[in-house]
Design a protein around this motif. Structure first.
Motif, PDB file in Angstrom:
ATOM      1  N   SER A 131     -43.557 -39.094  24.238  1.00  0.00           N
ATOM      2  CA  SER A 131     -42.634 -39.174  23.130  1.00  0.00           C
ATOM      3  C   SER A 131     -42.324 -40.893  22.881  1.00  0.00           C
ATOM      4  O   SER A 131     -42.727 -41.409  23.646  1.00  0.00           O
ATOM      5  N   GLN A 132     -41.300 -40.703  21.942  1.00  0.00           N
ATOM      6  CA  GLN A 132     -40.879 -42.165  21.583  1.00  0.00           C
ATOM      7  C   GLN A 132     -40.143 -42.697  22.821  1.00  0.00           C
ATOM      8  O   GLN A 132     -40.470 -43.870  23.206  1.00  0.00           O
ATOM      9  N   THR A 133     -39.170 -41.892  23.498  1.00  0.00           N
ATOM     10  CA  THR A 133     -38.519 -42.374  24.521  1.00  0.00           C
ATOM     11  C   THR A 133     -39.317 -43.032  25.889  1.00  0.00           C
ATOM     12  O   THR A 133     -39.306 -43.912  26.609  1.00  0.00           O
ATOM     13  N   GLU A 168     -52.571 -37.885  20.944  1.00  0.00           N
ATOM     14  CA  GLU A 168     -51.647 -37.642  19.874  1.00  0.00           C
ATOM     15  C   GLU A 168     -50.278 -38.316  20.244  1.00  0.00           C
ATOM     16  O   GLU A 168     -49.347 -37.388  20.722  1.00  0.00           O
ATOM     17  N   PRO A 169     -49.850 -39.604  20.327  1.00  0.00           N
ATOM     18  CA  PRO A 169     -48.467 -40.068  20.426  1.00  0.00           C
ATOM     19  C   PRO A 169     -47.302 -39.272  19.636  1.00  0.00           C
ATOM     20  O   PRO A 169     -47.610 -39.368  18.366  1.00  0.00           O
ATOM     21  N   VAL A 170     -46.670 -38.574  20.234  1.00  0.00           N
ATOM     22  CA  VAL A 170     -45.797 -37.718  19.481  1.00  0.00           C
ATOM     23  C   VAL A 170     -44.924 -38.486  18.335  1.00  0.00           C
ATOM     24  O   VAL A 170     -44.746 -37.899  17.227  1.00  0.00           O
ATOM     25  N   TRP A 171     -44.456 -39.626  18.688  1.00  0.00           N
ATOM     26  CA  TRP A 171     -43.809 -40.648  17.729  1.00  0.00           C
ATOM     27  C   TRP A 171     -44.766 -40.923  16.554  1.00  0.00           C
ATOM     28  O   TRP A 171     -44.188 -41.264  15.410  1.00  0.00           O
ATOM     29  N   GLY A 176     -46.235 -41.223   9.555  1.00  0.00           N
ATOM     30  CA  GLY A 176     -46.660 -42.181   8.599  1.00  0.00           C
ATOM     31  C   GLY A 176     -46.721 -43.468   9.568  1.00  0.00           C
ATOM     32  O   GLY A 176     -47.183 -44.552   9.101  1.00  0.00           O
ATOM     33  N   LEU A 177     -46.264 -43.443  10.694  1.00  0.00           N
ATOM     34  CA  LEU A 177     -46.317 -44.532  11.918  1.00  0.00           C
ATOM     35  C   LEU A 177     -47.497 -44.354  12.565  1.00  0.00           C
ATOM     36  O   LEU A 177     -47.176 -43.929  13.782  1.00  0.00           O
ATOM     37  N   GLY A 212     -55.201 -39.194  17.055  1.00  0.00           N
ATOM     38  CA  GLY A 212     -54.414 -38.387  16.252  1.00  0.00           C
ATOM     39  C   GLY A 212     -52.980 -38.819  15.977  1.00  0.00           C
ATOM     40  O   GLY A 212     -52.148 -39.289  16.967  1.00  0.00           O
ATOM     41  N   GLY A 213     -52.348 -38.836  14.793  1.00  0.00           N
ATOM     42  CA  GLY A 213     -51.127 -39.409  14.413  1.00  0.00           C
ATOM     43  C   GLY A 213     -50.969 -40.232  13.430  1.00  0.00           C
ATOM     44  O   GLY A 213     -51.458 -41.344  13.728  1.00  0.00           O
TER      45      GLY A 213
END
Ligand SMILES: O=C(CO)COP(=O)(O)O
Length: 255
Positions: A131-133, A168-171, A176-177, A212-213
């Motif tokens: 996740s981002q955190t 696949e990083p959740v963020w 679009g990032l 992925g992402g």
């Protein structure tokens, strides 16, 4: 040499009618691809997709997005591996972050699903990502490492070589990032090192690892240029036949 693989994850988009239209549009494009191309569709649309693919030379395989780990039973609303296999699915996405965060899927469930999918002779696309955190805390490799270790607990070496892992990083999902190719390569190379530690170098070298992402036609090439990235798992940009075809075209050029 690992064969590159692009997989579209349609999530909860497209009715069977929409799916047929997509495939009819794809069938009109003129590429013939050496890549592995997969569309992971809502399970109920799989028969329609298989029917549209019959007699074509597209070489597209169909996948499901989730299955239960039991063969059958009183599990209202669930779907088994045999059910998706019988209608023609060859791949199954397991442990997508949306399943983990929105539907409470744990590492243990992911592991049981991976085992069941492999037993049935289908190919699991196992998703991992921080996740981002967790990223801000500098815990990316630790989190992803734990997910990888848990997902493949008890999986034999001969089966491990069939597995696909999608980082696949959740963020980066649906935002679009996208990750930078450099960052994605660093995490994916770490996943390969970990598989080599859990199994051996030969096994690790044979496992295909996707990014992925927010993968799009204009950035897919930069990811595929990285030595450890063997393909992409694509959400939004896999929904339109033209952008899906463009991504395949871009991969052909970079492979
Ligand atoms: O979740 C994803 C694929 O499984 C990625 O989704 P997007 O490509 O829409 O960011």
């Amino acid at each position: 040499m690992r064969k590159q693989i692009i997989a579209g994850n349609w999530k909860m988009y497209k009715t069977a009618t929409d799916a047929r239209r997509f495939m009819q549009a794809i069938n009109q494009t003129d590429w013939a691809s050496e890549l592995d191309i997969v569309i992971c569709a809502p399970s109920i649309t799989i028969p329609a997709l298989i029917e549209e693919l019959k007699g074509t030379e597209r070489g597209i395989a169909i996948g499901a997005q989730n299955v239960h780990w039991e063969e059958e039973g009183a599990f209202t609303g669930e779907i088994s591996v045999s059910m998706v296999k019988e209608v023609g699915a060859r791949y199954v996405i397991i442990g997508h972050s949306e399943r983990r965060t929105l539907f409470g899927e744990t590492d243990e469930m992911v592991n049981k699903k991976v085992k069941r999918v492999l037993e049935a002779g289908l190919i699991p696309i196992v998703c991992v990502g921080e996740s981002q955190t967790e990223r801000e805390q500098g815990r990316t490799n630790e989190v992803v490492g734990m997910q990888v270790e848990a997902a493949f607990q008890g999986i034999e070496k001969k089966d491990m070589t069939k597995v696909i892992v999608a980082y696949e990083p959740v963020w980066a999902i649906g935002t679009g990032l996208a990750s930078t190719p450099t960052d994605a390569e660093m995490v994916i190379a770490e996943i390969r090192r970990q598989i080599s530690h859990l199994y051996d170098v030969e096994t690790a070298e044979s496992v295909r690892l996707q990014y992925g992402g927010s993968v799009k036609p204009n950035n897919i090439k930069s990811f595929l240029a990285s030595p450890n990235i063997d393909g992409a798992l694509v959400g939004g940009a896999s929904l339109a036949a033209d952008s899906f075809s463009q991504m395949i075209g871009a991969m052909e050029v970079s492979s």
